[in-house]
Design a protein around this motif. Sequence first.
Motif, PDB file in Angstrom:
ATOM      1  N   ALA A   1      -2.789   0.340  -4.009  1.00 31.01           N
ATOM      2  CA  ALA A   1      -2.578  -0.952  -3.357  1.00 31.01           C
ATOM      3  C   ALA A   1      -2.379  -1.993  -4.441  1.00 31.01           C
ATOM      4  O   ALA A   1      -3.038  -1.960  -5.481  1.00 31.01           O
ATOM      5  CB  ALA A   1      -3.765  -1.324  -2.481  1.00 31.01           C
TER       6      ALA A   1
ATOM      7  N   THR B   1       0.865  -1.175   0.000  1.00 26.46           N
ATOM      8  CA  THR B   1       0.000   0.000   0.000  1.00 26.46           C
ATOM      9  C   THR B   1       0.898   1.220   0.000  1.00 26.46           C
ATOM     10  O   THR B   1       1.918   1.242   0.702  1.00 26.46           O
ATOM     11  CB  THR B   1      -0.902   0.018   1.247  1.00 26.46           C
ATOM     12  OG1 THR B   1      -1.552  -1.237   1.388  1.00 26.46           O
ATOM     13  CG2 THR B   1      -1.935   1.120   1.156  1.00 26.46           C
TER      14      THR B   1
ATOM     15  N   THR C   1      -2.876  -4.951   3.517  1.00 28.36           N
ATOM     16  CA  THR C   1      -3.113  -4.216   2.272  1.00 28.36           C
ATOM     17  C   THR C   1      -4.580  -4.261   1.856  1.00 28.36           C
ATOM     18  O   THR C   1      -5.161  -5.333   1.686  1.00 28.36           O
ATOM     19  CB  THR C   1      -2.248  -4.781   1.136  1.00 28.36           C
ATOM     20  OG1 THR C   1      -0.872  -4.602   1.474  1.00 28.36           O
ATOM     21  CG2 THR C   1      -2.536  -4.073  -0.180  1.00 28.36           C
TER      22      THR C   1
END
Length: 261
Positions: free
Chosen positions: A194, A180, A231
């Motif tokens: 991401a 991310t 993430t």
Amino acid sequence: MLLSLLVFWLMFDAWSSPAQADWRPQTGEPWPAPEAPISHHERTLESSTGRTVRAHLALFDSRRYRLAVLDLGAELAPASAWPEHMRAAGLLAAVNGGFFHADGQPLGLVIAEGTRLNRFETAKLLSGVLYGDARGIHLERRVRFQLRTGIDALVQSGPYLVEHGRAVRGLSTNDVSRRTFIATDWRRHWVLGATRDGLTLAELAEALSTPGALAPWAVERALNLDGGTSTGFLFDPGAGQAPIQVRARRPVRTLVGVRAR
């Protein structure tokens, strides 16, 4: 993520040497116009070393949108709860925020909706400070940051990935994880992103510093946010459409997002 593991990871990074790779976009979807409102873009990249990475990106202009940090609580919130939190806060896009301990306590300073959590820390991992105020969105090295009144959104995170348009040297070439990040041309254009696939921090920095790979403009600086199983990505396309989401595989403490000014 436990602090002890992060310290070990940073020590290991210092022994690694960066692997260079060229990144080529594999998708033909055109970039939105620079003056377009906030937009979602899905990108697939392939490196000269054979790695393929898919990324979800939210592109926006800081003259029209403000940074927001949401505290999801020490009990941590699963990805299934993100859309509800996002809608309640009026966010148009969001990703998971900074690092946190196993008990949910943030690692480093967090300012969420004007409320200060934890304290400013000088751990090597936390090399960058992302924050927002009435003037706009800012991304600075920790050593240059000065806390002041008027900051209503802030996370400490790291490592720095790109600085002055170049990939930062010495980043890990070993840990392959989903990532991310946030990046900017340091004018007014920003991207929250991401990846759906794993890559090393060094590879992410190389991709971000490659013109046209993960942004339609040249990235001047970029910062890593908590990655791996944390993430996650969420974008609201509006018009009654379902949110575009990359689900985090574990609950997280904070979200970093944007809302209209």
